[in-house]
Motif scaffolding. Structure first.
Motif: not given
Length: 118
Positions: A58-69
């Protein structure tokens, strides 16, 4: 028992002191939150399962609805890799989410308090 005027004033003064102390505590918490890292609004932590040579993990990531990273090459993305559970980056991400949640829960009360006392 019927309270005398002095007892009523003393009780009122005590309650006012308690409210002032609570207000100072909230203002201190807001000050601490303003100095800390807070997760972007509209993003969340997502858990993914990947398969590798050693099996699934398992790994984790940030997710958003719009490209902010911002990626390494300067482009914007809707997700950003965090790492595995327990890693320093993962713990920081969880702390940032916690700070955002606290920030949302504390600040409306602070603005209400300020509006009422001015």
């Amino acid at each position: 028992m019927v309270k005398t005027r002095e007892q009523s004033l003393s009780d009122l003064a005590h309650r006012v002191e308690l409210l002032i102390a609570k207000r100072e505590e909230i203002n201190q918490e807001i000050s601490t939150l303003n100095k800390s890292d807070v997760a972007f609004s509209g993003c969340w932590i997502v858990r993914y399962r990947a398969k590798g040579k050693g099996g699934a993990y398992w790994y984790y990531k940030w997710q958003s609805g719009s490209p902010i990273f911002v990626t390494k090459n300067g482009n914007k993305s809707c997700h950003q890799y965090i790492g595995k559970a327990g890693s320093p980056a993962f713990l920081k991400a969880v702390e940032m989410m916690k700070n955002r949640t606290k920030n949302r829960s504390v600040k409306p009360g602070a603005s209400y308090t300020r509006a009422r006392t001015q």
